[in-house]
Write a protein that holds these residues in place. Structure first.
Motif, PDB file in Angstrom:
ATOM      1  N   VAL A   1      25.945  24.340  37.112  1.00 56.00           N
ATOM      2  CA  VAL A   1      26.605  25.650  37.090  1.00 56.00           C
ATOM      3  C   VAL A   1      27.812  25.583  38.020  1.00 56.00           C
ATOM      4  O   VAL A   1      27.677  25.223  39.193  1.00 56.00           O
ATOM      5  N   VAL A   2      28.978  25.911  37.478  1.00 56.27           N
ATOM      6  CA  VAL A   2      30.200  25.906  38.289  1.00 56.27           C
ATOM      7  C   VAL A   2      30.706  27.334  38.403  1.00 56.27           C
ATOM      8  O   VAL A   2      30.853  28.034  37.391  1.00 56.27           O
ATOM      9  N   VAL A   3      30.939  27.779  39.638  1.00 56.82           N
ATOM     10  CA  VAL A   3      31.547  29.097  39.832  1.00 56.82           C
ATOM     11  C   VAL A   3      33.042  28.886  40.052  1.00 56.82           C
ATOM     12  O   VAL A   3      33.457  28.103  40.907  1.00 56.82           O
ATOM     13  N   GLU A   4      33.817  29.542  39.186  1.00 59.81           N
ATOM     14  CA  GLU A   4      35.273  29.362  39.172  1.00 59.81           C
ATOM     15  C   GLU A   4      35.969  30.631  39.617  1.00 59.81           C
ATOM     16  O   GLU A   4      35.634  31.728  39.143  1.00 59.81           O
ATOM     17  N   THR A   5      36.943  30.457  40.490  1.00 58.88           N
ATOM     18  CA  THR A   5      37.757  31.583  40.950  1.00 58.88           C
ATOM     19  C   THR A   5      39.181  31.067  41.128  1.00 58.88           C
ATOM     20  O   THR A   5      39.360  29.943  41.632  1.00 58.88           O
ATOM     21  N   ALA A   6      40.152  31.858  40.743  1.00 57.97           N
ATOM     22  CA  ALA A   6      41.540  31.422  40.862  1.00 57.97           C
ATOM     23  C   ALA A   6      41.838  31.040  42.314  1.00 57.97           C
ATOM     24  O   ALA A   6      41.371  31.702  43.249  1.00 57.97           O
ATOM     25  N   ARG A   7      42.634  29.983  42.475  1.00 58.62           N
ATOM     26  CA  ARG A   7      42.880  29.437  43.818  1.00 58.62           C
ATOM     27  C   ARG A   7      43.420  30.495  44.775  1.00 58.62           C
ATOM     28  O   ARG A   7      42.987  30.592  45.926  1.00 58.62           O
ATOM     29  N   GLN A   8      44.346  31.305  44.287  1.00 54.30           N
ATOM     30  CA  GLN A   8      44.956  32.309  45.165  1.00 54.30           C
ATOM     31  C   GLN A   8      43.921  33.323  45.670  1.00 54.30           C
ATOM     32  O   GLN A   8      43.929  33.709  46.838  1.00 54.30           O
ATOM     33  N   LEU A   9      43.018  33.708  44.772  1.00 46.95           N
ATOM     34  CA  LEU A   9      41.960  34.647  45.172  1.00 46.95           C
ATOM     35  C   LEU A   9      41.008  34.001  46.167  1.00 46.95           C
ATOM     36  O   LEU A   9      40.568  34.629  47.133  1.00 46.95           O
ATOM     37  N   ARG A  10      40.687  32.728  45.927  1.00 47.88           N
ATOM     38  CA  ARG A  10      39.802  32.014  46.859  1.00 47.88           C
ATOM     39  C   ARG A  10      40.444  31.984  48.237  1.00 47.88           C
ATOM     40  O   ARG A  10      39.789  32.223  49.259  1.00 47.88           O
ATOM     41  N   ALA A  11      41.750  31.693  48.253  1.00 51.04           N
ATOM     42  CA  ALA A  11      42.463  31.636  49.542  1.00 51.04           C
ATOM     43  C   ALA A  11      42.403  32.996  50.230  1.00 51.04           C
ATOM     44  O   ALA A  11      42.060  33.093  51.409  1.00 51.04           O
ATOM     45  N   GLU A  12      42.696  34.061  49.478  1.00 53.97           N
ATOM     46  CA  GLU A  12      42.692  35.411  50.080  1.00 53.97           C
ATOM     47  C   GLU A  12      41.326  35.745  50.652  1.00 53.97           C
ATOM     48  O   GLU A  12      41.205  36.252  51.761  1.00 53.97           O
ATOM     49  N   ARG A  13      40.269  35.454  49.876  1.00 55.16           N
ATOM     50  CA  ARG A  13      38.916  35.816  50.321  1.00 55.16           C
ATOM     51  C   ARG A  13      38.505  35.002  51.546  1.00 55.16           C
ATOM     52  O   ARG A  13      37.895  35.524  52.474  1.00 55.16           O
ATOM     53  N   VAL A  14      38.846  33.711  51.540  1.00 56.45           N
ATOM     54  CA  VAL A  14      38.462  32.867  52.682  1.00 56.45           C
ATOM     55  C   VAL A  14      39.249  33.281  53.925  1.00 56.45           C
ATOM     56  O   VAL A  14      38.690  33.381  55.023  1.00 56.45           O
ATOM     57  N   LEU A  15      40.538  33.548  53.764  1.00 56.46           N
ATOM     58  CA  LEU A  15      41.363  33.932  54.918  1.00 56.46           C
ATOM     59  C   LEU A  15      40.852  35.230  55.530  1.00 56.46           C
ATOM     60  O   LEU A  15      40.770  35.373  56.748  1.00 56.46           O
ATOM     61  N   GLU A  16      40.475  36.143  54.662  1.00 55.25           N
ATOM     62  CA  GLU A  16      39.964  37.436  55.138  1.00 55.25           C
ATOM     63  C   GLU A  16      38.642  37.255  55.885  1.00 55.25           C
ATOM     64  O   GLU A  16      38.398  37.870  56.916  1.00 55.25           O
TER      65      GLU A  16
END
Ligand code: ATP
Length: 205
Positions: free
Chosen positions: A127-142
């Motif tokens: 199972v792979v969970v996919e999220t657009a890179r920009q969103l991943r960056a925003e969520r991790v930075l937050e």
């Protein structure tokens, strides 16, 4: 028992998926947690790591200095491979032991570096969970206070979205709300439960 791997890029939502699966009664084994466990104070892996990287990676109390370890292997692929050959077999062993005691229709192995470590073939489903890179960056930075550069250097060192997608048997998209993710997980849970029953029936013959 169906063995199901869960993976995804940094900040893709692996924890969000695991947390929700646990509310459905599914056992989730987290590779990061086992990596900490097998390198805890007093474990023989700590002695082997100190032999590999030098005594400065263990503090006066016997705890591994994880930041020092990361720094020492970061630019040294040979040492990194040697470190992995100490840690990974122990993690696999502990996870397999825990899985052998699991109850429920299937067990989830949450392994962030599944593709990078060539383990996808060891599982019935990936199972792979996919999220657009920009969103991943925003969520991790937050969440973590990492900056964009730190995010990029981690993300660039990991498998590409394409590599993960190619290894996937099941995809979860986490570009939307948590509710939208949960709805996909409900459907995945039904599929995996059915597959697990079918596997058990085949094993009976
Ligand atoms: P890491 O690779 O850093 O271990 P991860 O893949 O486990 O991360 P999560 O910790 O689940 O990812 O999610 C990253 C962050 O994004 C968390 O703060 C989480 O609460 C948030 N998040 C996850 N999914 C969503 C979503 N659908 N909507 C909004 N925020 C989300």
């Amino acid at each position: 028992m169906l063995r199901v791997a869960l993976t995804g890029g940094i900040g893709s939502g692996k924890t969000a998926v695991s947390d929700y699966l646990e509310t459905l009664g599914v056992m989730v084994l987290d590779a990061d947690r086992y990596a900490h466990q097998v390198t805890a104070k007093g474990e023989d892996a700590v002695t082997e790591i100190a032999n590999l990287l030098g005594p400065t990676v263990v503090d006066a109390d016997g705890h591994l200095d994880r930041a020092a370890v990361r720094e020492l292997v970061f630019a040294d692929p040979k040492k990194r491979a040697a470190l992995e050959s100490i840690v990974h077999p122990r993690v696999r062993h502990e996870m397999n032991e825990a899985a052998s005691r699991a109850t429920g229709p299937y067990v989830i192995f949450s392994i962030p570096l599944l593709i990078e470590t060539g383990q996808a073939g060891n599982f019935d489903r990936v199972v792979v969970v996919e999220t657009a890179r920009q969103l991943r960056a925003e969520r991790v930075l937050e969440r973590s206070g990492l900056d964009q550069q730190a995010f990029s250097s981690i993300d660039n060192a990991q498998a590409s979205d394409t590599d993960r997608r190619n290894a996937a048997t099941d995809l979860l998209n986490n570009d939307g709300s948590l509710d939208a993710l949960h709805a996909q997980i409900d459907a995945l849970h039904d599929r995996l439960t059915t597959l697990s029953r079918e596997q058990a029936k085949t094993a009976d013959y």
